[in-house]
Design a protein around this motif. Structure first.
Motif, mmCIF file in Angstrom:
data_model
loop_
_atom_site.group_PDB
_atom_site.id
_atom_site.type_symbol
_atom_site.label_atom_id
_atom_site.label_comp_id
_atom_site.label_asym_id
_atom_site.label_seq_id
_atom_site.Cartn_x
_atom_site.Cartn_y
_atom_site.Cartn_z
ATOM 1 N N ARG A 70 2.251 1.679 -3.445
ATOM 2 C CA ARG A 70 1.233 2.197 -4.367
ATOM 3 C C ARG A 70 1.010 3.681 -4.138
ATOM 4 O O ARG A 70 0.865 4.449 -5.100
ATOM 5 C CB ARG A 70 -0.078 1.420 -4.213
ATOM 6 C CG ARG A 70 -1.167 1.876 -5.179
ATOM 7 C CD ARG A 70 -0.788 1.601 -6.615
ATOM 8 N NE ARG A 70 -1.864 2.006 -7.503
ATOM 9 C CZ ARG A 70 -1.682 2.489 -8.696
ATOM 10 N NH1 ARG A 70 -0.478 2.614 -9.194
ATOM 11 N NH2 ARG A 70 -2.704 2.829 -9.444
ATOM 12 N N ALA A 71 0.977 4.127 -2.902
ATOM 13 C CA ALA A 71 0.811 5.553 -2.619
ATOM 14 C C ALA A 71 1.973 6.358 -3.197
ATOM 15 O O ALA A 71 1.776 7.425 -3.784
ATOM 16 C CB ALA A 71 0.689 5.786 -1.112
ATOM 17 N N LEU A 89 1.513 6.642 -6.945
ATOM 18 C CA LEU A 89 0.510 7.640 -7.305
ATOM 19 C C LEU A 89 1.058 9.052 -7.158
ATOM 20 O O LEU A 89 0.794 9.921 -8.003
ATOM 21 C CB LEU A 89 -0.752 7.458 -6.454
ATOM 22 C CG LEU A 89 -1.552 6.191 -6.741
ATOM 23 C CD1 LEU A 89 -2.652 6.009 -5.707
ATOM 24 C CD2 LEU A 89 -2.123 6.218 -8.146
ATOM 25 N N LYS A 90 1.841 9.302 -6.112
ATOM 26 C CA LYS A 90 2.462 10.612 -5.942
ATOM 27 C C LYS A 90 3.444 10.890 -7.067
ATOM 28 O O LYS A 90 3.490 12.003 -7.594
ATOM 29 C CB LYS A 90 3.181 10.690 -4.589
ATOM 30 C CG LYS A 90 2.251 10.839 -3.421
ATOM 31 C CD LYS A 90 3.023 10.921 -2.122
ATOM 32 C CE LYS A 90 2.082 10.935 -0.947
ATOM 33 N NZ LYS A 90 2.802 10.947 0.340
ATOM 34 N N MET A 133 0.831 -1.203 0.000
ATOM 35 C CA MET A 133 0.000 0.000 0.000
ATOM 36 C C MET A 133 0.867 1.255 0.000
ATOM 37 O O MET A 133 0.579 2.223 -0.713
ATOM 38 C CB MET A 133 -0.953 -0.010 1.199
ATOM 39 C CG MET A 133 -2.079 -1.016 1.039
ATOM 40 S SD MET A 133 -3.298 -0.954 2.357
ATOM 41 C CE MET A 133 -2.415 -1.731 3.694
ATOM 42 N N LYS A 134 1.933 1.260 0.783
ATOM 43 C CA LYS A 134 2.853 2.402 0.802
ATOM 44 C C LYS A 134 3.509 2.575 -0.562
ATOM 45 O O LYS A 134 3.663 3.697 -1.045
ATOM 46 C CB LYS A 134 3.916 2.223 1.882
ATOM 47 C CG LYS A 134 3.394 2.443 3.281
ATOM 48 C CD LYS A 134 4.500 2.263 4.306
ATOM 49 C CE LYS A 134 3.952 2.417 5.703
ATOM 50 N NZ LYS A 134 4.995 2.228 6.718
ATOM 51 N N TYR A 179 1.205 -1.572 -7.427
ATOM 52 C CA TYR A 179 1.423 -1.986 -6.046
ATOM 53 C C TYR A 179 2.841 -2.519 -5.845
ATOM 54 O O TYR A 179 3.059 -3.524 -5.184
ATOM 55 C CB TYR A 179 0.377 -3.001 -5.593
ATOM 56 C CG TYR A 179 -0.995 -2.385 -5.468
ATOM 57 C CD1 TYR A 179 -1.354 -1.689 -4.326
ATOM 58 C CD2 TYR A 179 -1.902 -2.468 -6.508
ATOM 59 C CE1 TYR A 179 -2.597 -1.100 -4.214
ATOM 60 C CE2 TYR A 179 -3.150 -1.879 -6.414
ATOM 61 C CZ TYR A 179 -3.495 -1.199 -5.254
ATOM 62 O OH TYR A 179 -4.735 -0.604 -5.159
#
Length: 148
Positions: A20-21, A24-25, A17-18, A79
């Motif tokens: 993937r974040a 996205l950034k 999850m980190k 991911y």
């Protein structure tokens, strides 16, 4: 009791999850399409290169299959793992079982894959322990259909 057993996320899930974040950034900050495509391809290459054997060999072969079967799909991390996208949306992806500390690797298809059939029931992921010629032929057909 571990986090996964009590309904929380495992360390691997939190890391994904980190990742993937962060992806996205990075996408939000990236510039021109050509530069972004090159950066995405380089990120996927780097991710594959860091995979332990035999997952690296499977990911390399899968990458070649995607390039041959659906050249319009572009490499993109998904991911934190290699994926291939159409119009910026991942269609097919590979998850390293060794990196995820799982029993097997996974070949997956996102909701953007055109795999729907008339029964209303179709697989979206496959366990992948090896990628022999028979599996490669089946995967190639799935990629062609998914990318349509």
């Amino acid at each position: 009791m571990s986090a996964a057993q009590d309904g929380g996320f495992s360390a691997e899930e939190r890391a994904a999850m980190k990742s993937r974040a962060a992806e996205l950034k990075a996408e939000a900050r990236s510039g021109k399409a050509a530069e972004k495509a090159a950066a995405d391809a380089a990120a996927v290459e780097a991710k594959i290169a860091e995979m332990p054997e035999p997952d690296r060999v499977m990911a390399e072969r899968l990458q070649a299959l995607v390039a041959e079967a659906a050249p319009a799909l572009q490499p993109k991390l998904y991911y934190g793992q290699p994926g291939w996208a159409k119009s910026g949306k991942v269609v097919v992806f590979f998850r390293s079982g060794l990196m995820d500390k799982a029993r097997y690797s996974t070949l997956g298809f996102s909701e953007n894959a055109a795999l729907d059939d008339e029964t209303g029931l179709w697989p979206t992921s496959y366990a992948l322990e090896r990628l022999d010629d028979a599996a490669a032929a089946r995967i190639r057909d799935l990629i062609v259909t998914a990318a349509a």
